[in-house]
Write a protein that holds these residues in place. Structure first.
Motif, PDB file in Angstrom:
ATOM      1  N   ASP B   1       0.918  -1.318  -0.077  1.00 47.42           N
ATOM      2  CA  ASP B   1      -0.164  -0.010  -0.040  1.00 47.42           C
ATOM      3  C   ASP B   1       0.789   1.265  -0.130  1.00 47.42           C
ATOM      4  O   ASP B   1       1.440   1.479   0.827  1.00 47.42           O
ATOM      5  CB  ASP B   1      -0.782  -0.125   1.384  1.00 47.42           C
ATOM      6  N   ALA B   2       0.848   1.962  -1.044  1.00 44.67           N
ATOM      7  CA  ALA B   2       1.628   3.240  -1.189  1.00 44.67           C
ATOM      8  C   ALA B   2       1.277   4.279  -0.196  1.00 44.67           C
ATOM      9  O   ALA B   2       0.205   4.684  -0.172  1.00 44.67           O
ATOM     10  CB  ALA B   2       1.812   3.477  -2.553  1.00 44.67           C
ATOM     11  N   GLY B   3       2.370   4.866   0.189  1.00 42.99           N
ATOM     12  CA  GLY B   3       1.883   6.158   1.166  1.00 42.99           C
ATOM     13  C   GLY B   3       2.031   7.183   0.456  1.00 42.99           C
ATOM     14  O   GLY B   3       2.096   7.356  -0.831  1.00 42.99           O
ATOM     15  N   VAL B   4       2.187   8.482   1.244  1.00 41.31           N
ATOM     16  CA  VAL B   4       2.104   9.597   0.502  1.00 41.31           C
ATOM     17  C   VAL B   4       3.523   9.897   0.114  1.00 41.31           C
ATOM     18  O   VAL B   4       4.477   9.742   0.814  1.00 41.31           O
ATOM     19  CB  VAL B   4       1.498  10.663   1.488  1.00 41.31           C
ATOM     20  N   THR B   5       3.552  10.282  -1.269  1.00 41.67           N
ATOM     21  CA  THR B   5       4.894  10.771  -1.647  1.00 41.67           C
ATOM     22  C   THR B   5       5.038  12.052  -1.957  1.00 41.67           C
ATOM     23  O   THR B   5       3.871  12.799  -2.587  1.00 41.67           O
ATOM     24  CB  THR B   5       5.268   9.638  -2.853  1.00 41.67           C
ATOM     25  N   GLN B   6       6.179  12.626  -2.066  1.00 42.47           N
ATOM     26  CA  GLN B   6       6.433  13.892  -2.415  1.00 42.47           C
ATOM     27  C   GLN B   6       7.685  14.056  -3.326  1.00 42.47           C
ATOM     28  O   GLN B   6       8.668  13.493  -3.035  1.00 42.47           O
ATOM     29  CB  GLN B   6       6.300  15.016  -1.205  1.00 42.47           C
ATOM     30  N   SER B   7       7.530  15.180  -4.057  1.00 42.75           N
ATOM     31  CA  SER B   7       9.096  15.429  -4.713  1.00 42.75           C
ATOM     32  C   SER B   7       8.967  16.935  -5.104  1.00 42.75           C
ATOM     33  O   SER B   7       8.027  17.530  -5.437  1.00 42.75           O
ATOM     34  CB  SER B   7       8.945  14.730  -6.304  1.00 42.75           C
ATOM     35  N   PRO B   8      10.154  17.525  -4.987  1.00 44.65           N
ATOM     36  CA  PRO B   8      11.412  16.830  -4.904  1.00 44.65           C
ATOM     37  C   PRO B   8      11.632  16.478  -3.479  1.00 44.65           C
ATOM     38  O   PRO B   8      10.924  17.198  -2.624  1.00 44.65           O
ATOM     39  CB  PRO B   8      12.601  17.793  -5.588  1.00 44.65           C
ATOM     40  N   VAL B 100     -11.217  12.542   8.475  1.00 46.53           N
ATOM     41  CA  VAL B 100     -10.886  12.759   9.904  1.00 46.53           C
ATOM     42  C   VAL B 100      -9.221  12.498   9.945  1.00 46.53           C
ATOM     43  O   VAL B 100      -8.392  13.413  10.452  1.00 46.53           O
ATOM     44  CB  VAL B 100     -11.418  12.024  10.778  1.00 46.53           C
ATOM     45  N   THR B 101      -8.843  11.683   9.773  1.00 48.32           N
ATOM     46  CA  THR B 101      -7.068  11.177  10.025  1.00 48.32           C
ATOM     47  C   THR B 101      -6.244  11.726   8.561  1.00 48.32           C
ATOM     48  O   THR B 101      -6.589  11.090   7.518  1.00 48.32           O
ATOM     49  CB  THR B 101      -6.938   9.835  10.218  1.00 48.32           C
ATOM     50  N   GLN B 102      -5.377  12.491   8.840  1.00 48.28           N
ATOM     51  CA  GLN B 102      -4.664  12.798   7.677  1.00 48.28           C
ATOM     52  C   GLN B 102      -3.264  12.072   7.954  1.00 48.28           C
ATOM     53  O   GLN B 102      -2.787  11.852   8.847  1.00 48.28           O
ATOM     54  CB  GLN B 102      -4.348  14.394   7.909  1.00 48.28           C
ATOM     55  N   TYR B 103      -2.604  11.605   6.712  1.00 51.10           N
ATOM     56  CA  TYR B 103      -1.450  10.990   6.583  1.00 51.10           C
ATOM     57  C   TYR B 103      -0.515  11.735   5.860  1.00 51.10           C
ATOM     58  O   TYR B 103      -0.682  12.083   4.777  1.00 51.10           O
ATOM     59  CB  TYR B 103      -1.522   9.431   6.106  1.00 51.10           C
ATOM     60  N   PHE B 104       0.727  11.905   6.499  1.00 49.68           N
ATOM     61  CA  PHE B 104       1.453  12.768   5.931  1.00 49.68           C
ATOM     62  C   PHE B 104       2.712  12.258   4.853  1.00 49.68           C
ATOM     63  O   PHE B 104       3.081  10.907   5.292  1.00 49.68           O
ATOM     64  CB  PHE B 104       2.414  13.614   6.925  1.00 49.68           C
ATOM     65  N   GLY B 105       3.051  12.831   4.117  1.00 49.27           N
ATOM     66  CA  GLY B 105       4.440  12.513   3.325  1.00 49.27           C
ATOM     67  C   GLY B 105       5.909  13.001   3.922  1.00 49.27           C
ATOM     68  O   GLY B 105       5.658  13.615   5.060  1.00 49.27           O
ATOM     69  N   PRO B 106       6.749  12.615   3.455  1.00 46.34           N
ATOM     70  CA  PRO B 106       8.142  13.108   4.068  1.00 46.34           C
ATOM     71  C   PRO B 106       8.367  14.312   3.795  1.00 46.34           C
ATOM     72  O   PRO B 106       9.418  14.779   4.546  1.00 46.34           O
ATOM     73  CB  PRO B 106       9.054  12.183   3.131  1.00 46.34           C
ATOM     74  N   GLY B 107       7.767  15.046   3.064  1.00 52.34           N
ATOM     75  CA  GLY B 107       8.100  16.568   2.950  1.00 52.34           C
ATOM     76  C   GLY B 107       9.148  16.774   1.881  1.00 52.34           C
ATOM     77  O   GLY B 107       9.883  16.181   1.300  1.00 52.34           O
ATOM     78  N   THR B 108       9.058  18.370   1.274  1.00 53.60           N
ATOM     79  CA  THR B 108       9.949  18.836   0.596  1.00 53.60           C
ATOM     80  C   THR B 108      10.611  19.995   1.374  1.00 53.60           C
ATOM     81  O   THR B 108       9.918  21.104   1.748  1.00 53.60           O
ATOM     82  CB  THR B 108       9.320  19.306  -0.640  1.00 53.60           C
TER      83      THR B 108
END
Lengths: 112, 113
Positions: B1-8, B100-108
């Motif tokens: 199950d892919a999580g949240v991804t961010q780029s770059p 309700v519940t937010q899942y976060f990516g790793p950030g830029t």
């Protein structure tokens, strides 16, 4: 409007000791409560959440939190911390579809 | 199950430039929120997108704009960059109609020089 106060900016503790990170919130309506952890140079990971029901909530990595409506608090606890628990911890509050409102964070530093 | 991804992952810009950050939500999620986290601070809400429209907005100037695509991915655009825009930009996803519940990516990590 809602707000979140994390009373301690830093909490130093020795490994295997218990820890409590304090969080108080203000809101005129019912809210949902969350604790997130942020390891260095990473994003936020959900530790646990209170939506309704039992006021004692258990999360990942042995953490738990207790919702206290009369004191408007949602303190995070762990009976025995590890070095790997060193991180920044954020308490957050939100209403139904609203945005998350975060506290300023508590830096947990675990020493050997 | 892919999580949240961010780029770059990291980005360095100079004052006055424009920047675009990208986010792909967690599989099955349709709502994307963006947050700005300045050094030593908690994340601050920028805006939220649902069904390709901005649904909520925080206290950020119009220099901050966004977009959501039909596949639910999202972009954050910042124009006329200021030194104070240097921060970690976090994307979070959730699922309507009760997000309700937010899942976060790793950030830029954006650095403005």
């Amino acid at each position: 409007a809602q707000s979140v106060t994390q009373l301690d900016s830093q909490v130093p503790v020795f490994e295997e000791a218990p820890v409590e990170l304090r969080c108080n919130y203000s809101s005129s309506v019912s809210v949902y409560l969350f604790w997130y952890v942020q390891y260095p140079n990473q994003g936020l990971q959900l530790l646990l959440k209170y939506l309704s029901g039992s006021t004692l909530v258990k999360g990942i990595n042995g953490f738990e939190a207790e919702f206290n409506k009369s004191q408007t608090s949602f303190h995070l606890r762990k009976p025995s911390v590890h070095i790997s628990d060193t991180a920044e911890y954020f308490c957050a509050v939100k209403r139904n579809t609203d945005k998350l409102i975060f506290g300023t964070g508590t830096r947990l530093q675990v020493f050997p | 199950d892919a999580g949240v991804t961010q780029s770059p992952t990291h980005l360095i810009k100079t004052r006055g430039q424009q920047v675009t950050l990208r986010c792909s939500p967690k599989s099955g999620h349709d709502t994307v929120s963006w947050y700005q986290q300045a050094l030593g601070q908690g994340p601050q809400f920028i805006f939220q997108y649902y069904e390709e429209e901005e649904r909520q907005r925080g206290n950020f100037p119009d220099r901050f704009s966004g977009h959501q695509f039909p596949n639910y991915s999202s972009e954050l655009n910042v124009n006329a960059l200021l030194l104070g825009d240097s921060a970690l930009y976090l994307c979070a996803s959730t699922l309507a109609p009760l997000p309700v519940t937010q899942y976060f990516g790793p950030g830029t990590r954006l650095t403005v020089l």
